[in-house]
Design a protein around this motif. Structure first.
Motif, PDB file in Angstrom:
ATOM      1  N   HIS A 102       0.815  -1.206   0.000  1.00 30.65           N
ATOM      2  CA  HIS A 102       0.000   0.000   0.000  1.00 30.65           C
ATOM      3  C   HIS A 102       0.851   1.259   0.000  1.00 30.65           C
ATOM      4  CE1 HIS A 102       1.073  -0.782   4.168  1.00 30.65           C
ATOM      5  NE2 HIS A 102       0.843   0.495   4.419  1.00 30.65           N
ATOM      6  N   LEU A 103       2.169   1.092   0.229  1.00 32.20           N
ATOM      7  CA  LEU A 103       3.074   2.229   0.264  1.00 32.20           C
ATOM      8  C   LEU A 103       3.687   2.460  -1.108  1.00 32.20           C
ATOM      9  CD1 LEU A 103       4.963   1.514   3.609  1.00 32.20           C
ATOM     10  CD2 LEU A 103       3.087   3.105   3.257  1.00 32.20           C
ATOM     11  N   PRO A 104       4.210   3.652  -1.364  1.00 30.96           N
ATOM     12  CA  PRO A 104       4.963   3.882  -2.589  1.00 30.96           C
ATOM     13  C   PRO A 104       6.174   2.960  -2.654  1.00 30.96           C
ATOM     14  CG  PRO A 104       4.417   5.967  -1.536  1.00 30.96           C
ATOM     15  CD  PRO A 104       4.047   4.889  -0.569  1.00 30.96           C
ATOM     16  N   PRO A 105       6.690   2.689  -3.828  1.00 30.18           N
ATOM     17  CA  PRO A 105       7.772   1.699  -3.960  1.00 30.18           C
ATOM     18  C   PRO A 105       8.973   1.968  -3.074  1.00 30.18           C
ATOM     19  CG  PRO A 105       6.893   2.283  -6.109  1.00 30.18           C
ATOM     20  CD  PRO A 105       6.230   3.188  -5.133  1.00 30.18           C
ATOM     21  N   GLU A 106       9.447   3.208  -3.024  1.00 28.84           N
ATOM     22  CA  GLU A 106      10.643   3.503  -2.232  1.00 28.84           C
ATOM     23  C   GLU A 106      10.375   3.291  -0.743  1.00 28.84           C
ATOM     24  OE1 GLU A 106      14.587   4.470  -1.638  1.00 28.84           O
ATOM     25  OE2 GLU A 106      13.526   4.186  -3.545  1.00 28.84           O
ATOM     26  N   GLN A 107       9.203   3.745  -0.277  1.00 24.32           N
ATOM     27  CA  GLN A 107       8.868   3.553   1.131  1.00 24.32           C
ATOM     28  C   GLN A 107       8.616   2.080   1.435  1.00 24.32           C
ATOM     29  OE1 GLN A 107       9.180   6.083   3.196  1.00 24.32           O
ATOM     30  NE2 GLN A 107       9.761   7.274   1.380  1.00 24.32           N
ATOM     31  N   GLN A 108       8.040   1.362   0.482  1.00 20.82           N
ATOM     32  CA  GLN A 108       7.845  -0.080   0.671  1.00 20.82           C
ATOM     33  C   GLN A 108       9.184  -0.780   0.826  1.00 20.82           C
ATOM     34  OE1 GLN A 108       6.339  -2.148  -2.728  1.00 20.82           O
ATOM     35  NE2 GLN A 108       5.776  -3.987  -1.589  1.00 20.82           N
ATOM     36  N   ARG A 109      10.153  -0.391  -0.017  1.00 21.07           N
ATOM     37  CA  ARG A 109      11.475  -1.021   0.067  1.00 21.07           C
ATOM     38  C   ARG A 109      12.120  -0.761   1.427  1.00 21.07           C
ATOM     39  NH1 ARG A 109      16.635   0.343  -0.334  1.00 21.07           N
ATOM     40  NH2 ARG A 109      16.130   2.546  -0.631  1.00 21.07           N
ATOM     41  N   LYS A 110      11.994   0.459   1.930  1.00 19.39           N
ATOM     42  CA  LYS A 110      12.600   0.790   3.227  1.00 19.39           C
ATOM     43  C   LYS A 110      11.929   0.029   4.365  1.00 19.39           C
ATOM     44  CE  LYS A 110      14.107   5.416   1.909  1.00 19.39           C
ATOM     45  NZ  LYS A 110      13.968   6.867   2.158  1.00 19.39           N
ATOM     46  N   ARG A 111      10.604  -0.029   4.315  1.00 19.55           N
ATOM     47  CA  ARG A 111       9.910  -0.742   5.389  1.00 19.55           C
ATOM     48  C   ARG A 111      10.215  -2.233   5.347  1.00 19.55           C
ATOM     49  NH1 ARG A 111       5.707   1.908   7.882  1.00 19.55           N
ATOM     50  NH2 ARG A 111       5.715   0.083   9.258  1.00 19.55           N
ATOM     51  N   LEU A 112      10.276  -2.799   4.165  1.00 18.21           N
ATOM     52  CA  LEU A 112      10.624  -4.215   4.055  1.00 18.21           C
ATOM     53  C   LEU A 112      12.052  -4.465   4.523  1.00 18.21           C
ATOM     54  CD1 LEU A 112       8.995  -5.089   0.614  1.00 18.21           C
ATOM     55  CD2 LEU A 112       8.252  -5.898   2.860  1.00 18.21           C
ATOM     56  N   GLN A 113      12.958  -3.558   4.179  1.00 17.58           N
ATOM     57  CA  GLN A 113      14.335  -3.701   4.640  1.00 17.58           C
ATOM     58  C   GLN A 113      14.395  -3.641   6.167  1.00 17.58           C
ATOM     59  OE1 GLN A 113      17.085  -4.248   2.809  1.00 17.58           O
ATOM     60  NE2 GLN A 113      18.265  -4.388   4.693  1.00 17.58           N
ATOM     61  N   GLN A 114      13.619  -2.744   6.754  1.00 16.95           N
ATOM     62  CA  GLN A 114      13.569  -2.638   8.210  1.00 16.95           C
ATOM     63  C   GLN A 114      13.017  -3.912   8.846  1.00 16.95           C
ATOM     64  OE1 GLN A 114      11.119   0.597   9.553  1.00 16.95           O
ATOM     65  NE2 GLN A 114      11.478   0.180  11.716  1.00 16.95           N
ATOM     66  N   GLN A 115      11.935  -4.431   8.278  1.00 20.29           N
ATOM     67  CA  GLN A 115      11.358  -5.662   8.809  1.00 20.29           C
ATOM     68  C   GLN A 115      12.312  -6.832   8.653  1.00 20.29           C
ATOM     69  OE1 GLN A 115       8.487  -6.088  10.464  1.00 20.29           O
ATOM     70  NE2 GLN A 115       8.133  -3.871  10.389  1.00 20.29           N
ATOM     71  N   LEU A 116      13.025  -6.872   7.537  1.00 20.48           N
ATOM     72  CA  LEU A 116      13.985  -7.952   7.322  1.00 20.48           C
ATOM     73  C   LEU A 116      15.119  -7.903   8.340  1.00 20.48           C
ATOM     74  CD1 LEU A 116      14.984 -10.330   5.609  1.00 20.48           C
ATOM     75  CD2 LEU A 116      16.095  -8.674   4.085  1.00 20.48           C
ATOM     76  N   GLU A 117      15.603  -6.716   8.627  1.00 25.49           N
ATOM     77  CA  GLU A 117      16.666  -6.578   9.628  1.00 25.49           C
ATOM     78  C   GLU A 117      16.173  -6.972  11.014  1.00 25.49           C
ATOM     79  OE1 GLU A 117      17.892  -2.568   9.278  1.00 25.49           O
ATOM     80  OE2 GLU A 117      18.979  -2.858   7.382  1.00 25.49           O
ATOM     81  N   GLU A 118      14.941  -6.580  11.342  1.00 20.92           N
ATOM     82  CA  GLU A 118      14.399  -6.951  12.654  1.00 20.92           C
ATOM     83  C   GLU A 118      14.243  -8.461  12.776  1.00 20.92           C
ATOM     84  OE1 GLU A 118      10.791  -4.879  13.240  1.00 20.92           O
ATOM     85  OE2 GLU A 118      11.723  -2.886  13.396  1.00 20.92           O
ATOM     86  N   ARG A 119      13.712  -9.099  11.718  1.00 23.09           N
ATOM     87  CA  ARG A 119      13.555 -10.561  11.764  1.00 23.09           C
ATOM     88  C   ARG A 119      14.912 -11.245  11.839  1.00 23.09           C
ATOM     89  NH1 ARG A 119       9.329  -8.353  11.848  1.00 23.09           N
ATOM     90  NH2 ARG A 119       7.274  -9.211  11.364  1.00 23.09           N
ATOM     91  N   SER A 120      15.892 -10.707  11.145  1.00 19.66           N
ATOM     92  CA  SER A 120      17.232 -11.308  11.182  1.00 19.66           C
ATOM     93  C   SER A 120      17.829 -11.223  12.574  1.00 19.66           C
ATOM     94  CB  SER A 120      18.145 -10.610  10.167  1.00 19.66           C
ATOM     95  OG  SER A 120      17.646 -10.749   8.853  1.00 19.66           O
TER      96      SER A 120
END
Length: 546
Positions: free
Chosen positions: A337-355
């Motif tokens: 639902h977010l713009p592509p750049e913001q989606q990428r940042k949020r996904l990167q943040q979630q990936l780092e948290e899960r890692s």
């Protein structure tokens, strides 16, 4: 110079002066107490003011906290809060060291003063009693003398009276002798009383009262010195916090100097950059010849395949027209639902948290296994079976987190592909020269319909698994314009399948040569040791520059 010598006759004056001194001490204590209340109220108001203006949300959840101007304001509030703490410290020091201690000292001084004046009044009373006894003996001596003289005159008159009998004469003489004897005894008693009074009076004025006055003088001087020290405590309490207050003010100055307008502008870009390609020119649609109207690739109303565009409520045009009113999007787990750049940042943040969570669970599992080994070797320390539920739970968490990491990795790859695709479309549409660091060279021969369809798909719903085959780089120069030497080394943290043109596949743990750094688009150009160059996600690499 002492009071006992110079002020021997000023008992009432000393009484008034010492009482005035104690009253002054009590007034100062009362003044400091009210000053303490002022400091406490000031500190309380400052803290309330700081609390009123502090951000309500935690810094990690507040995007405004990323701006230096907001960080500076929060720092100023914290410094003011620390300043309020110093005012509270001043109030506490004044309350303890002045109000409590001087109030206690005042009570002690009052008791001591009362004792000294009671002693002086007893001495005065004793001297007055001695003087009264002296006066009584003096009056008795005077009366006895008159009575003796009168009795002697009576005896002499009877002795010369021829008519008086011998018995009357003898009786008168005996009476005169008795009165004379009584007068002599009164004289001796008066003399002794006078001598005793003079001795007591000398002791009173030259010894007893001077000692009492000297004690009062010492008491008053001690009170005066203590009051002077109390005056000094008023300034000392301030001087103790001056260095810390100076640091608070210096912190405010440093915070003010830390405001960075350029950095705040860049932060705003990072927070709200959408990553969408800019809309192309809107072509003229000739509705006067509807049957002959050719499909327009950049037309907002007709897609490239010639079919009428559906303009239902489900199609969001906010991404095409950024200045129009945006519809409220439904929040999805992959942040589509977010713009592509913001989606990428949020996904990167979630990936780092899960890692991080995954690494924590792995470490906990290793620790439990070591503890289990210790229990098996030394059963007296614990039961190994008691650790099995925790180990099982940890394993379940590890499997769950691994699946989530893989899920977010896939979503992140799709989002990064979409960002590069939109950037390539924008570059192609505005006829910009190829810029490999920001995106791969665009395909000049490709139709705009592919870009249009890609934009439409990104504005509606996240791409499916087949969407990974959509080209990120529509044209790929095998030589990347000209051969260059590596500028560093990097290691692949995750596996990446370079299915799109312009990208390159890599295996987890593979060593790669760094050819170009990430220019802000989330992609890095690398070269494999077995040959071949391409772009891979920067977040999948651990980079070491030469």
């Amino acid at each position: 110079m002492d009071w006992g010598t110079e002020l021997w006759d000023q008992f009432e004056v000393l009484e008034r002066h010492t009482q005035w001194g104690l009253d002054l001490l009590d007034r100062y204590v009362k003044f400091v107490k009210e000053r303490t209340e002022v400091e406490q109220a000031y500190a309380k108001q400052l803290r309330s003011l700081v609390k009123k203006y502090l951000p309500k949300r935690p810094a990690k959840d507040d995007p405004e906290s990323k701006f230096s101007q907001q960080q500076c304001f929060v720092q100023l509030l914290q410094e003011v809060n620390d300043f309020a703490g110093q005012r509270e410290l001043v109030a506490e020091n004044l309350s303890v060291r002045v109000c409590l201690e001087l109030a206690k000292y005042s009570q002690e001084m009052k008791q001591e003063r009362k004792m000294h004046f009671q002693e002086g009044r007893r001495a005065q009373q004793q001297l007055e009693n001695g003087f009264k006894q002296l006066e009584n003996s003096k009056r008795k001596f005077e009366r006895d003398c008159r009575e003796a003289e009168k009795a002697a005159q009576t005896a002499e008159r009877l002795d010369q009276d021829i008519n008086a009998t011998k018995a009357d004469v003898e009786k008168a003489k005996q009476q005169a002798h008795l009165r004379s004897h009584m007068a002599e005894e009164s004289k001796n008693e008066y003399a002794a009383q006078l001598q005793r009074f003079n001795r007591d009076q000398a002791h009173f004025y030259f010894s007893q009262m001077p000692q009492i006055f000297d004690k009062l003088q010492d008491m008053d001087e001690r009170r005066t010195a203590r009051l002077g020290a109390g005056y000094g405590l008023l300034s000392e309490a301030e001087l103790q916090v001056v260095p810390i207050i100076a640091k608070c003010l210096e912190g405010m100055k440093v915070a003010a100097d830390s405001v960075d307008a350029k950095n705040d502008s860049q932060t705003l870009i990072e927070l709200h950059k959408s990553g969408f390609a800019r809309p192309g020119d809107v072509e003229f649609e000739d509705f006067s010849q509807p049957m002959n109207r050719a499909p327009s690739d950049s037309s907002l109303g007709t897609p490239s395949d010639g079919r009428p565009e559906l303009r239902g409520a489900g199609r969001s045009r906010a991404k095409r027209w950024p200045f129009s009113k945006k519809n409220k999007a439904v929040v999805t787990e992959d942040f589509s639902h977010l713009p592509p750049e913001q989606q990428r940042k949020r996904l990167q943040q979630q990936l780092e948290e899960r890692s991080r969570e995954l690494q924590k669970e792995v470490d906990q599992r290793e620790a439990l296994k070591k503890m289990k080994d210790v229990y098996e070797k030394t059963p007296q320390m614990g039961d190994p079976a008691s650790l099995e539920p925790q180990i099982t739970e940890t394993l379940r968490n590890i499997e769950r987190l691994k699946l989530e990491v893989q899920k977010y990795e896939a979503w992140l790859a799709e989002a990064e592909s979409r960002v590069l695709s939109n950037r390539g479309d924008s570059l192609n549409r505005h006829s910009r020269p190829p810029d490999p660091p920001a995106s791969a060279p665009p395909d000049s021969s490709s139709s705009n319909s592919g870009s249009q369809e890609n934009k439409e798909s990104s504005s509606e719903e996240p791409p499916s698994e087949e969407g990974q085959d959509t080209p990120i780089y529509t044209e790929f120069d095998e030589d990347f314009e000209e051969p260059t030497s590596p500028i560093g080394q990097c290691v692949a943290i995750y596996h990446f399948e370079g299915s799109s043109e312009g990208t390159i596949s890599m295996a987890e743990g593979e060593d790669l040569s760094l050819m170009e750094e990430d220019k802000g688009d989330g992609w890095t150009r690398v070269r494999r040791k077995q040959g071949g160059e391409g772009y891979v996600p920067t977040s999948y690499l651990r980079v070491t520059l030469n």
